[in-house]
Scaffold this active site. Structure first.
Site, short mmCIF file in Angstrom:
data_model
loop_
_atom_site.label_atom_id
_atom_site.label_comp_id
_atom_site.label_asym_id
_atom_site.label_seq_id
_atom_site.Cartn_x
_atom_site.Cartn_y
_atom_site.Cartn_z
N GLU A 422 0.82 -1.22 0.00
CA GLU A 422 0.00 0.00 0.00
C GLU A 422 0.85 1.27 0.00
O GLU A 422 0.74 2.11 0.89
CB GLU A 422 -0.94 -0.01 1.22
CG GLU A 422 -2.02 -1.07 1.13
CD GLU A 422 -3.17 -0.69 0.18
OE1 GLU A 422 -3.06 0.32 -0.55
OE2 GLU A 422 -4.17 -1.44 0.17
N GLU A 501 -3.74 -10.58 0.05
CA GLU A 501 -4.58 -10.52 1.24
C GLU A 501 -5.99 -10.92 0.83
O GLU A 501 -6.49 -10.47 -0.20
CB GLU A 501 -4.62 -9.11 1.84
CG GLU A 501 -3.27 -8.64 2.37
CD GLU A 501 -3.26 -7.19 2.86
OE1 GLU A 501 -4.32 -6.67 3.21
OE2 GLU A 501 -2.17 -6.61 2.87
C1 IPT Z 1 -5.02 -3.79 3.81
C2 IPT Z 1 -3.61 -3.64 4.31
O1 IPT Z 1 -2.69 -3.98 3.32
C3 IPT Z 1 -3.33 -4.45 5.52
O2 IPT Z 1 -2.11 -4.03 6.07
C4 IPT Z 1 -4.44 -4.33 6.50
O3 IPT Z 1 -4.53 -3.01 6.93
C5 IPT Z 1 -5.73 -4.71 5.85
O4 IPT Z 1 -5.98 -3.86 4.78
C6 IPT Z 1 -6.92 -4.57 6.76
O5 IPT Z 1 -6.78 -5.16 8.00
S1 IPT Z 1 -5.34 -2.38 2.84
C7 IPT Z 1 -7.04 -2.13 2.66
C8 IPT Z 1 -7.25 -0.81 1.96
C9 IPT Z 1 -7.71 -3.17 1.89
#
Ligand code: IPT
Length: 990
Positions: A422, A501
């Site tokens: 990010e 993720e």
């Molecule tokens: C995403 C992040 O990469 C991760 O570090 C964490 O914050 C996660 O979200 C949520 O828990 S970024 C998000 C804009 C999808």
């Protein structure tokens, strides 16, 4: 006015004076001294504190702090408190500047340098992790500054040290220009939090070594790179187990060589070979694994075979130590991952302690090694001034990726480099990628923010919905990909895809893991992904009354914070796996079982290992009671293959359900689980159909009130007052559940889910409709021979919407039946959390404190999270039936109930048989010490009120879980819409 002395705090450059190039973290026999331990410590409120580093400075008024540690986790508030933010910067967005209020920790200690170190060519001082920027002095001589909190920095201190006593001083600032690059979603935890080491580098030693390896069909390749000056030669490499010895007389002799008869390294069979690389002056020990990483078309391959990542995002977090590494805890954590079928780790969002990668090599994980980089807070200003595209920050970006790759390049487990997380996009990221490509041709580059695929090798997304993921996997050229032109979409589809993720595991959830997993097996371009995230980041602290609890954002009085968004792991802060982790294990289990007729087909989804490490145990249960068991003889199944074997003779019962269960278990102990550990499970229902007792319709109803006894139930004016000789209240309609974090989510990833309304959480809609504050108006009470019928209208204040509830109590045979017909009025627009009834059982002299049941268990389950649940007979204490989520929320639902026994100190209080509804559906149950309304009020478990009642809920249905806290809402098939439902229970006393 910032003194010139601390101008480096707002320098976009990565510091001055640290040694370059960075090098591997090597296990060397060169003399070294750990400087971990107590240091003199002083905390100042600003960066401008008086000079303290001079030789001979008097530090008697100072405190003592351990190294490694974070000062905000020491002294119980004496040195400030942790701050949690996700995306927000906890300081003004004013790059590269930070406020004058900049907690600054001064560290100082004496070190004795042994006399024989005078032979050393160089004395090097190494810091493995300091947050966020620091300056070093030795004996009053300024050595340099460095930033890159989770990266290693080494300084040449040779000319500053002297034999005997020396003084090392380190000034650490919490905030710096570097903080703009370290905006990861985690606690801000300043301090010297990793090891500090003083190293005597011998003349003729090995500065660095890189043993790149490859594997092809039994042949291993070593492609060495030795960094040493000419006096170091000859250099000898030995792999005793393979009988390899190479002696290189000069640097130009160092060249690749092949070895026959080696075993490959994989995450499944992490075969390592001990290697030494030595000169006359120094010997370095490494453990190599032979493996080749390669992208062929849209496939990501290791040793020629496609890899499916069943991964987790792993932060370094510990409830008491923060990011301070604890090897024993980390090893147990990784072993736990293996036990839950996790095969991959993304080191979100920075390199872990270097030792973690030794463990990953040894236990076996595919690792995506991520650089320490995130500038997410620039999102708030439309990415204006984002360092990722500003030349002033280029050197900092390059320095970070060089330190990342150089430190960890020897690990076979590392199969992808990731530039960071990010950080938007821009030329500095492209430059990082170019540097990696030039340095390491053996591993591809990942970075999710490169949406268009301009400078990275794999296509990566986060939180893509199931349909979007499917579109990525398919070759539909008409559908463009998110943030891509048609041409960019086409390019992205030529690459392997992964979800860096997905399945945000916050609170109760995630749902739909199985839907994602199914896609991976349909579309070979999809290479799985990494659940967000492995563990909660709770910090152990105490409530005002002394009760220990795990703190999240806001618990330390932060000015800006992001609440419990830091509690989104599959493992809770106290190392307890969530039901979500059990679900994950079942969904990604490496074997598939298919029952056909009298056969079972066992397919292996493994990467390369066969099943010779497994045994297959079976058992047959009648209504959950074991009747027979044995071992299934299964030929060894090769990776990607399948074998069919006959089922044993299954004794089928006429008056009980017959279930056949097969478990694949470890045949022998492994470093991560004992023999017998269950790796994969399947069940087959062999029950003979049995008729459901028909509802007896009566015609002799007449209005009536007063008292009435029906079997074990006593009523006053139609209201149940005693059951099985104890006071009870209810049953009452319950439509509310304490909102889960996903119910509270407003994520707009609602694509193709007609269940949600963009921008409004379901929980908010439920509160608006008053589901948490229903009131009842009794419409009628009627009696028939051996039966009682009530009709209630249930609705909320200021709402015209209602639910009609008809309850019929009747004597059927020798038992009592309760049938509840629930019928919503028209006009309900939202999904409902549950459709159920609640019975309150006050403690009296014999509190209901446990349950035995036949149904799905042992863990809680919901419509989109049912894969870990198996049909069987289970028992648990009432407190163990609820999960202590960091923020209390819906918990404890056990689906598909058949029989339930409520107990008090082991004695039966009530027996309940759940009959299927007219469509064959079974209810679920929850036994809890709190109502959903009480749970919804509590921010932490310790805020739940003391309870004097057990509450039994029987739900005709529950809404799914989804992962809308950060991702898609509940899939439409598992969304609960207001609808008519029936609950039928047969109740007997103990
Ligand atoms: C995403 C992040 O990469 C991760 O570090 C964490 O914050 C996660 O979200 C949520 O828990 S970024 C998000 C804009 C999808």
């Amino acid at each position: 006015m910032l003194s010139e002395l601390s101008a480096y705090v707002s320098d976009t450059a990565p510091g001055r004076g640290a040694l370059r190039p960075a090098r591997s973290w090597l296990h060397s026999d060169a003399p070294s001294r750990s400087l971990n331990g107590p240091w003199r410590f002083r905390l100042s409120a600003t960066a401008a504190a008086e000079d303290f580093a001079a030789d001979g400075f008097d530090d008697h008024g100072w405190d003592t702090a351990p190294v490694p540690s974070h000062w905000v986790l020491q002294g119980d508030g004496t040195y400030g408190r942790p701050i949690y933010t996700n995306v927000q910067y906890p300081f003004p967005i004013d790059p590269p500047h930070v406020p004058d209020e900049n907690p600054t920790g001064d560290y100082r200690r004496h070190i004795g340098i042994p006399a024989d170190w005078s032979d050393a060519e160089r004395i090097v001082l190494r810091f493995d992790g300091v947050e966020s920027v620091f300056k070093v002095w030795v004996n009053g001589v300024e050595i340099g500054t460095a930033s890159g909190s989770r990266l290693a920095h080494e300084f040449d201190v040779t000319s500053a040290v002297r034999p005997g006593d020396n003084i090392v001083a380190v000034r650490v600032h919490q905030w710096s220009a570097a903080s703009y690059l370290e905006d990861q979603d985690q606690w801000w935890l300043p301090g010297i939090f990793r090891d500090v080491t003083l190293i005597a580098r011998p003349a003729g030693g090995i500065e660095d070594v890189w043993l790149r390896t490859g594997y092809d069909n039994g042949r291993g390749r070593v492609d060495p790179e030795v960094t040493a000056d000419t006096t170091a030669f000859p250099v000898t490499l030995r792999i005793p187990e393979l009988g390899v010895e190479r002696i290189w007389s000069t640097a130009s002799d160092v060249s690749p060589f092949d070895i026959e008869g080696v075993e490959p390294w994989s995450a499944e069979r992490p075969r390592l070979y001990d290697v030494t690389v030595s000169t006359a002056a120094e010997s370095v020990a490494l453990r190599v694994g032979f493996r080749t990483v390669e992208i062929r078309g849209d496939r990501f391959l290791v040793n020629g075979r496609r890899v499916v990542f069943h991964g987790v995002n792993r932060h370094e977090t510990h409830p008491e130590r923060g990011r301070v590494f604890d090897e024993e805890h980390a090893r147990e954590d990784l072993a736990r991952m293996k036990r839950f079928n996790v095969n991959a780790i993304r080191t979100s969002h920075y390199p872990p302690h270097p030792r973690l990668l030794d463990l990953a090599d040894e236990l076996g994980f595919w690792v995506v090694l991520e650089c320490d980089l995130e500038t997410h807070g620039f999102d708030a200003v439309g990415w204006t001034g984002n360092p990722s595209d500003d030349p002033a920050w280029r050197e900092a970006y390059l320095d970070r990726i060089r330190r990342t790759v150089e430190r960890d390049k020897n690990h076979p487990s590392v199969v992808l480099w990731s530039l960071g997380n990010e950080a938007g996009t821009g030329s500095n990221l492209a430059a990082m990628s170019a540097w990696v490509h030039a340095r390491d041709a053996g591993r591809p580059v990942h970075y999710e923010g490169d949406h268009a695929g301009e400078y990275t090798d794999v296509y990566s997304r986060m939180y893509a919905s199931v349909p979007e993921t499917e579109r990525i996997g398919s070759d539909d050229s008409r559908s463009t990909l998110l943030n891509c032109t048609p041409a960019q979409s086409a390019r992205q589809r030529t690459k392997p895809f992964l979800l860096c993720e997905y399945a945000h595991a916050m609170g109760n959830g995630p749902g739909a893991l199985d839907q994602y997993e199914a896609l991976v097996h349909r579309h070979p371009r999809l290479h799985g992904g990494f659940v967000w995230e492995w563990r909660d980041h709770g910090i152990l602290t105490t409530a005002p009354d002394g009760t220990p609890y795990f703190a999240y954002g806001g618990d330390f009085g932060e000015v800006v914070h992001d609440g419990n968004f830091v509690m989104d792991g599959m493992l809770m802060s106290n190392d307890v796996p969530t039901p979500g982790l059990h679900e994950y294990k079942a969904v990604v289990q490496p074997l598939r079982f298919a029952f056909t007729g009298d056969d079972i087909a066992i397919a292996s989804l493994r990467h390369s290992a066969d099943t010779s490490d497994l045994r297959f145990h079976w058992r047959v249960e009648h209504d959950g009671t074991l009747v027979e068991s044995g071992e299934l003889k299964v030929p060894v199944v090769a990776a990607g293959e399948s074998e069919r074997v006959p089922l044993p003779e299954i004794p089928v019962s006429r008056d009980a359900e017959t279930w056949f269960t097969v478990d694949a278990v470890l045949a022998a102990d492994t470093p991560w689980a004992p023999a017998g550990h269950v790796v994969a499970t399947a069940q087959l229902d062999r029950s003979t159909p049995r008729p459901v007792p028909r509802v007896r319709h009566r015609t002799d109803w007449r209005p009536d009130g007063g008292t009435l006894t029906l079997g074990v139930a006593e009523f006053v004016d139609g209201t149940l007052v005693r059951l099985a000789d104890r006071a009870v209240a209810g049953p009452r309609l319950e439509l509310f559940r304490a909102p889960t974090d996903n119910d509270e989510g407003v994520s707009d990833a609602v694509e193709e889910s007609d269940a949600s309304i963009a921008g409004v959480s379901n929980a908010e809609l439920w509160r608006r409709d008053g589901l948490d504050r229903l009131t009842t108006r009794r419409l009628s009470v009627e009696r028939a021979a051996d039966a009682l019928r009530t009709l209630d209208k249930v609705s909320a204040a200021n709402s015209a919407l209602s639910v009609l509830v008809e309850s019929v109590w009747s004597i059927e045979g020798d038992g009592l039946e309760l049938r509840v017909e629930i019928e919503p009025s028209s006009g309900w627009r939202t999904v409902w959390p549950r459709i159920g009834i609640r019975l309150d059982l006050p403690d009296g002299t014999s509190p209901v404190d446990g349950a035995d049941w036949f149904g799905l268990g042992p863990h809680e389950s919901y419509p989109d999270s049912l894969r870990a649940a198996r049909t069987g007979r289970f028992s648990a204490g009432v407190r163990d039936l609820s999960v202590d989520y960091a923020r209390p929320q819906e918990t404890g639902h056990r689906s598909h109930l058949r029989q339930l026994t409520l107990t008090s100190a082991g004695a039966t209080v009530l027996r309940v048989v759940a009959l299927p509804d007219p469509r064959g559906r079974r209810p679920g149950f929850t036994l809890s010490r709190h109502t959903p309304q009480q749970i919804a009020q509590a921010g932490h478990p310790f805020e739940l009120p003391d309870s004097t009642t057990s509450h039994l809920f029987v739900d005709a249905a529950q809404h799914g879980l989804g992962s809308r806290a950060c991702g898609p809402d509940v899939w439409p098939d598992f969304a609960l819409r207001p609808e008519a439902r029936t609950i039928r229970l047969r109740i007997t006393a103990g």
